[in-house]
Design a protein around this motif. Sequence first.
Motif, PDB file in Angstrom:
ATOM      1  N   ALA A   1      -1.643  -6.926  -8.343  1.00 31.37           N
ATOM      2  CA  ALA A   1      -0.509  -5.999  -8.481  1.00 31.37           C
ATOM      3  C   ALA A   1      -1.056  -4.576  -8.620  1.00 31.37           C
ATOM      4  CB  ALA A   1       0.326  -6.360  -9.703  1.00 31.37           C
ATOM      5  N   TYR A   2      -0.658  -3.692  -7.692  1.00 30.06           N
ATOM      6  CA  TYR A   2      -1.198  -2.335  -7.691  1.00 30.06           C
ATOM      7  C   TYR A   2      -0.115  -1.308  -7.372  1.00 30.06           C
ATOM      8  CZ  TYR A   2      -5.670  -4.792  -7.115  1.00 30.06           C
ATOM      9  OH  TYR A   2      -6.736  -5.641  -7.266  1.00 30.06           O
ATOM     10  N   VAL A   3      -0.316  -0.102  -7.896  1.00 27.11           N
ATOM     11  CA  VAL A   3       0.418   1.083  -7.452  1.00 27.11           C
ATOM     12  C   VAL A   3      -0.605   2.201  -7.246  1.00 27.11           C
ATOM     13  CG1 VAL A   3       2.615   0.534  -8.579  1.00 27.11           C
ATOM     14  CG2 VAL A   3       0.855   1.796  -9.855  1.00 27.11           C
TER      15      VAL A   3
ATOM     16  N   ILE B   1      -1.570   4.750 -15.207  1.00 23.86           N
ATOM     17  CA  ILE B   1      -0.268   4.164 -14.934  1.00 23.86           C
ATOM     18  C   ILE B   1       0.216   3.355 -16.143  1.00 23.86           C
ATOM     19  CG2 ILE B   1      -0.852   4.003 -12.481  1.00 23.86           C
ATOM     20  CD1 ILE B   1      -1.056   0.894 -12.991  1.00 23.86           C
ATOM     21  N   HIS B   2       1.458   2.914 -16.087  1.00 24.41           N
ATOM     22  CA  HIS B   2       2.010   1.994 -17.079  1.00 24.41           C
ATOM     23  C   HIS B   2       1.700   0.576 -16.586  1.00 24.41           C
ATOM     24  CE1 HIS B   2       4.128   5.290 -19.010  1.00 24.41           C
ATOM     25  NE2 HIS B   2       4.654   5.618 -17.839  1.00 24.41           N
ATOM     26  N   MET B   3       0.511   0.095 -16.926  1.00 24.66           N
ATOM     27  CA  MET B   3       0.046  -1.151 -16.339  1.00 24.66           C
ATOM     28  C   MET B   3       0.839  -2.362 -16.819  1.00 24.66           C
ATOM     29  SD  MET B   3      -3.895  -2.416 -15.839  1.00 24.66           S
ATOM     30  CE  MET B   3      -4.295  -0.887 -15.006  1.00 24.66           C
ATOM     31  N   SER B   4       1.256  -2.350 -18.072  1.00 30.14           N
ATOM     32  CA  SER B   4       1.992  -3.498 -18.584  1.00 30.14           C
ATOM     33  C   SER B   4       3.298  -3.709 -17.829  1.00 30.14           C
ATOM     34  CB  SER B   4       2.283  -3.326 -20.075  1.00 30.14           C
ATOM     35  OG  SER B   4       3.113  -2.198 -20.299  1.00 30.14           O
ATOM     36  N   ARG B   5       3.856  -2.644 -17.261  1.00 32.98           N
ATOM     37  CA  ARG B   5       5.107  -2.776 -16.515  1.00 32.98           C
ATOM     38  C   ARG B   5       4.904  -3.549 -15.211  1.00 32.98           C
ATOM     39  NH1 ARG B   5       7.630   3.360 -17.408  1.00 32.98           N
ATOM     40  NH2 ARG B   5       7.412   3.332 -19.698  1.00 32.98           N
ATOM     41  N   LEU B   6       3.716  -3.479 -14.639  1.00 32.16           N
ATOM     42  CA  LEU B   6       3.426  -4.296 -13.462  1.00 32.16           C
ATOM     43  C   LEU B   6       3.423  -5.770 -13.839  1.00 32.16           C
ATOM     44  CD1 LEU B   6       0.490  -2.318 -11.762  1.00 32.16           C
ATOM     45  CD2 LEU B   6       2.949  -2.005 -11.489  1.00 32.16           C
ATOM     46  N   TYR B   7       2.768  -6.077 -14.949  1.00 37.51           N
ATOM     47  CA  TYR B   7       2.711  -7.473 -15.372  1.00 37.51           C
ATOM     48  C   TYR B   7       4.103  -8.018 -15.668  1.00 37.51           C
ATOM     49  CZ  TYR B   7       1.582 -11.755 -17.785  1.00 37.51           C
ATOM     50  OH  TYR B   7       1.525 -13.078 -18.137  1.00 37.51           O
TER      51      TYR B   7
ATOM     52  N   THR C   1      11.540  -6.756  -3.855  1.00 36.97           N
ATOM     53  CA  THR C   1      12.085  -6.360  -5.159  1.00 36.97           C
ATOM     54  C   THR C   1      10.963  -6.081  -6.148  1.00 36.97           C
ATOM     55  OG1 THR C   1      14.103  -7.648  -4.831  1.00 36.97           O
ATOM     56  CG2 THR C   1      13.525  -7.110  -7.097  1.00 36.97           C
ATOM     57  N   VAL C   2       9.931  -6.910  -6.124  1.00 34.06           N
ATOM     58  CA  VAL C   2       8.822  -6.736  -7.066  1.00 34.06           C
ATOM     59  C   VAL C   2       8.063  -5.442  -6.794  1.00 34.06           C
ATOM     60  CG1 VAL C   2       6.651  -7.711  -7.915  1.00 34.06           C
ATOM     61  CG2 VAL C   2       8.583  -9.218  -7.419  1.00 34.06           C
ATOM     62  N   VAL C   3       7.714  -5.167  -5.533  1.00 34.32           N
ATOM     63  CA  VAL C   3       6.930  -3.958  -5.260  1.00 34.32           C
ATOM     64  C   VAL C   3       7.763  -2.694  -5.501  1.00 34.32           C
ATOM     65  CG1 VAL C   3       5.266  -5.033  -3.709  1.00 34.32           C
ATOM     66  CG2 VAL C   3       7.387  -4.114  -2.774  1.00 34.32           C
ATOM     67  N   GLU C   4       9.057  -2.754  -5.230  1.00 35.82           N
ATOM     68  CA  GLU C   4       9.914  -1.606  -5.544  1.00 35.82           C
ATOM     69  C   GLU C   4       9.962  -1.375  -7.051  1.00 35.82           C
ATOM     70  OE1 GLU C   4      13.238  -1.171  -2.066  1.00 35.82           O
ATOM     71  OE2 GLU C   4      13.446  -2.907  -3.402  1.00 35.82           O
ATOM     72  N   GLN C   5       9.999  -2.466  -7.814  1.00 38.25           N
ATOM     73  CA  GLN C   5       9.979  -2.347  -9.268  1.00 38.25           C
ATOM     74  C   GLN C   5       8.654  -1.765  -9.740  1.00 38.25           C
ATOM     75  OE1 GLN C   5      12.348  -2.657 -11.397  1.00 38.25           O
ATOM     76  NE2 GLN C   5      11.139  -2.480 -13.283  1.00 38.25           N
TER      77      GLN C   5
ATOM     78  N   SER D   1       8.846   1.783 -11.796  1.00 39.48           N
ATOM     79  CA  SER D   1       8.545   1.692 -13.227  1.00 39.48           C
ATOM     80  C   SER D   1       7.552   2.737 -13.707  1.00 39.48           C
ATOM     81  CB  SER D   1       7.995   0.295 -13.550  1.00 39.48           C
ATOM     82  OG  SER D   1       6.699   0.120 -12.985  1.00 39.48           O
ATOM     83  N   GLN D   2       7.027   3.559 -12.803  1.00 36.43           N
ATOM     84  CA  GLN D   2       5.925   4.447 -13.160  1.00 36.43           C
ATOM     85  C   GLN D   2       6.336   5.889 -13.457  1.00 36.43           C
ATOM     86  OE1 GLN D   2       2.887   3.109 -13.786  1.00 36.43           O
ATOM     87  NE2 GLN D   2       3.988   1.185 -13.377  1.00 36.43           N
ATOM     88  N   ASP D   3       7.622   6.133 -13.594  1.00 32.06           N
ATOM     89  CA  ASP D   3       8.105   7.466 -13.995  1.00 32.06           C
ATOM     90  C   ASP D   3       7.592   8.575 -13.083  1.00 32.06           C
ATOM     91  OD1 ASP D   3       9.378   6.224 -16.154  1.00 32.06           O
ATOM     92  OD2 ASP D   3       7.661   6.533 -17.486  1.00 32.06           O
TER      93      ASP D   3
END
Length: 324
Positions: free
Chosen positions: A59-61, A71-77, A96-100, A104-106
């Motif tokens: 899971a990456y951004v 980044i807010h890494m816990s939000r990816l998990y 949906t997951v990748v858009e989230q 989620s990273q403000d």
Amino acid sequence: MSASEGCNDNSCNLPDVTNEPHSGPNATLNWVGMSEIELPVHMLTGKGKEIQTVASVQAYVNLIDPESKGIHMSRLYLAVDQILSDHTITPDLLHTVVEQFANSQDGKSDSAYLECRFNFFERRDSLKSDNTGWKSYPVRAISSLRQGELTTELSIEVPYSSTCPCSAALARDIIQQGFQTKFGNNGQIDASQVHQWLGTTEGISATPHSQRSIAQVRVKLTDQVKDMPISRLIDQIEDALSTPVQAAVKREDEQEFARLNAANLMFCEDAARRVQAALESDNTLEDFWIRVNHMESLHPHDAVAIVTKGLKDGYRDDPREFPH
């Protein structure tokens, strides 16, 4: 550990170093995230049966703010855990997951990447008998968000048997020589004698070499695909090659397998072209990359052929396994 792995809840009074000034080199980053996340996922087989398997997830951004600590890494998990593991995987679910991930990273990210590696289990029919057996196919399901565009890709490995045409021709030559030695000076030959002789080790004095082989295929799905077409892709590849490896095998199945191998002699070039032709006719695939690997029994090395759809901006003819 991510720079932002602290508590991000405004009601939390624990210290959060992500709010402290960033010191050190400032730069954007291509990808930040996590790999080797293990969790159960749900899939549908070709017969519509739901199965559960264990996936290894990446899971990456990207990080587009050079002054941000991270980044807010816990939000990816949490997105992986709460969305991916609780629903049957489809292209829309992956989107949906990748858009989230990105949302989620403000504002720190505008691209995201999700990859799930798992073994896809499915019961496959035996060639002749009424038996079925479980077969496992390594799969990667990939979704990405780049410059506002969502894509879904599948990578799969399908095992099959390949028998060398050159070796088959040489084996036939030896058998012909044996026939000439046995019956060449007999004038008229009794068919029953020939029939009996062919059933002996002397009659079949050479066999062609064959080997377990692997077709590695990566495809990019069109937007119209709503389900993960893993079973259909397996069928296309196995039907094109005609010699899929077997799970449950009785003697009649093994005999049919031998017949299919003799009827489908192929070099690695032949195998690659067969799979290419099968995928070219599928209008649900935007692009494809194919690599066939014949693990030679004659040589200590493999014979390999690679082919792509050939799109200008598509998959490159990269010899690496499943190139990005």
